[in-house]
Design a protein around this motif. Structure first.
Motif, short mmCIF file in Angstrom:
data_model
loop_
_atom_site.label_atom_id
_atom_site.label_comp_id
_atom_site.label_asym_id
_atom_site.label_seq_id
_atom_site.Cartn_x
_atom_site.Cartn_y
_atom_site.Cartn_z
N GLN A 266 14.75 60.13 -89.39
CA GLN A 266 14.45 61.36 -88.66
C GLN A 266 12.99 61.42 -88.26
N ASP A 267 12.10 61.01 -89.17
CA ASP A 267 10.67 61.03 -88.87
C ASP A 267 10.30 60.00 -87.81
N LEU A 268 10.94 58.83 -87.86
CA LEU A 268 10.68 57.82 -86.83
C LEU A 268 11.02 58.38 -85.44
N VAL A 269 12.16 59.03 -85.35
CA VAL A 269 12.59 59.58 -84.07
C VAL A 269 11.65 60.69 -83.61
N LYS A 270 11.27 61.57 -84.53
CA LYS A 270 10.35 62.66 -84.20
C LYS A 270 9.02 62.12 -83.68
N ASN A 271 8.58 60.99 -84.23
CA ASN A 271 7.30 60.39 -83.83
C ASN A 271 7.42 59.57 -82.55
N GLY A 272 8.63 59.47 -81.99
CA GLY A 272 8.82 58.69 -80.76
C GLY A 272 8.98 57.21 -80.99
N ASP A 273 9.13 56.81 -82.26
CA ASP A 273 9.35 55.38 -82.58
C ASP A 273 10.85 55.13 -82.57
N LEU A 274 11.38 54.79 -81.40
CA LEU A 274 12.83 54.73 -81.19
C LEU A 274 13.40 53.32 -81.24
N GLY A 275 12.60 52.36 -81.69
CA GLY A 275 13.11 51.00 -81.78
C GLY A 275 12.50 50.10 -80.72
N ALA A 276 13.26 49.08 -80.32
CA ALA A 276 12.73 48.06 -79.42
C ALA A 276 12.24 48.64 -78.09
N LYS A 277 12.92 49.67 -77.58
CA LYS A 277 12.56 50.19 -76.26
C LYS A 277 11.20 50.90 -76.25
N THR A 278 10.73 51.34 -77.42
CA THR A 278 9.40 51.96 -77.49
C THR A 278 8.38 51.06 -78.16
N GLY A 279 8.84 49.91 -78.64
CA GLY A 279 7.92 48.95 -79.26
C GLY A 279 7.83 49.05 -80.76
N LYS A 280 8.41 50.11 -81.34
CA LYS A 280 8.34 50.26 -82.78
C LYS A 280 9.52 51.06 -83.30
N GLY A 281 10.05 50.63 -84.44
CA GLY A 281 11.09 51.34 -85.15
C GLY A 281 10.98 50.90 -86.60
N PHE A 282 12.00 50.28 -87.12
CA PHE A 282 11.89 49.64 -88.43
C PHE A 282 11.04 48.38 -88.34
N TYR A 283 11.03 47.78 -87.14
CA TYR A 283 10.24 46.59 -86.87
C TYR A 283 9.14 46.91 -85.86
N ASP A 284 8.11 46.06 -85.84
CA ASP A 284 7.08 46.14 -84.81
C ASP A 284 7.49 45.20 -83.68
#
Length: 319
Positions: A266-284
């Motif tokens: 939930q925090d990742l999504v709130k911060n705009g870290d949505l995965g590969a399409k934004t450049g960051k998620g669980f991975y860089d």
């Protein structure tokens, strides 16, 4: 003559489904809202066929014939006049799917199955506006649809089981491994299992037990190596149910049982870290190429499918 398979929606999933239909020898109609979409869908379907042929999953003759069986059509009434089975693969929106199913229900004879490739919606809800919901079924192809053998055939609350069985048996001819799901629950069958794995994986990372990379490595290089030929229930029978019960009693109390998404994601999504399409998620993803990862995934699936086919032919466990 009604001998065509109609695929409604020419996106990533629809094009892969159309490729498998054509490879199974069916005249296959790609339908979408305009010619540009159907042309793009056909191009993607042909690319799916080429990939299978190049990797030995189909012969060159099968691939060449399949391409001749692909048709494009932007006239739904005309397409339905030729159709013996429909698979819908449009946007994952229940209202839009309901409207499409209502149109198909009006245009098609009552014995023609109408299927949805939905991954998360209930076929019971999708068919709510149909006069003949008994012939509606979920056929959830797993991504990539032209490579992964699994298709979940899910019965709605009003589905005629004979129709679902007919659809399942047809998909077996498509080089698929369909499973019949008797109740229309969220997540169908495989996604319910997958979500349980995802929930525990996120909790492990959130708790600091291991990194995302190590969690994925543990799954990919551990249990997943057995799964193509050795499911978890077969594993339990092999090790003995008493041992399996003892392990469950020991481990389950400390496993995540949350009924809602973990605060970590939930925090990742709130911060705009949505995965590969934004450049960051669980991975860089600024340090990794997601397209190469997808290519590696697809190539592994191809080799696994080929290896399993050879083993199935060599070792018949039912004898």
């Amino acid at each position: 003559m009604r001998d065509h398979v109609l695929v409604v929606g020419c996106g990533m999933m629809g094009s892969g489904i159309a490729a498998m239909s054509a490879l199974a020898g069916h005249q296959t109609i790609l339908y979408d809202v305009d010619v540009a979409h159907t042309a793009a869908g056909r191009q993607k379907a042909e690319a799916c066929i080429n990939l299978r042929v190049e990797n030995g999953l189909n012969t060159e003759e099968e691939g060449a014939r399949a391409k001749t069986l692909l048709e494009e059509n932007v006239n739904l009434e005309d397409a339905c006049s030729k159709t013996s089975m429909v698979i819908e693969a449009i946007i994952e929106n229940v209202g839009i799917k309901q409207d499409m199913f209502a149109k198909l229900d009006e245009l098609l004879p009552v014995d023609v199955p109408i299927c949805s490739n939905t991954s998360g919606l209930r076929i019971t809800d999708i068919s709510a506006k149909c006069k003949h919901p008994e012939r509606t079924v979920t056929t959830h192809f797993w991504l990539p649809a032209h490579l992964v053998p699994l298709v979940e055939v899910v019965m709605g609350d009003k589905t005629n089981e004979a129709i679902a069985v007919k659809v399942r048996d047809e998909l077996r001819k498509w080089k698929k491994s369909p499973v019949l799901v008797h109740r229309d629950l969220p997540g169908q069958l495989a996604n319910r299992i997958f979500q349980a794995i995802i929930r525990e994986s996120i909790d492990i990372v959130a708790s600091g037990l291991a990194s995302a990379e190590d969690v994925d490595t543990a799954i990919s290089c551990g249990m997943a190596m057995r799964f193509p030929v050795w499911g978890p229930l077969m594993h339990l029978d092999d090790i003995g149910l008493q041992l399996g019960l003892d392990v469950q009693e020991s481990v389950l109390p400390s496993i995540c049982a949350d009924k809602h998404a973990n605060a970590y994601i939930q925090d990742l999504v709130k911060n705009g870290d949505l995965g590969a399409k934004t450049g960051k998620g669980f991975y860089d993803w600024t340090k990794m190429d997601v397209h190469k990862c997808e290519e590696k995934r697809n190539q592994f699936i191809i080799e696994a499918v080929k290896a399993k086919a050879k083993l199935d032919e060599k070792i018949d466990v039912r004898k």
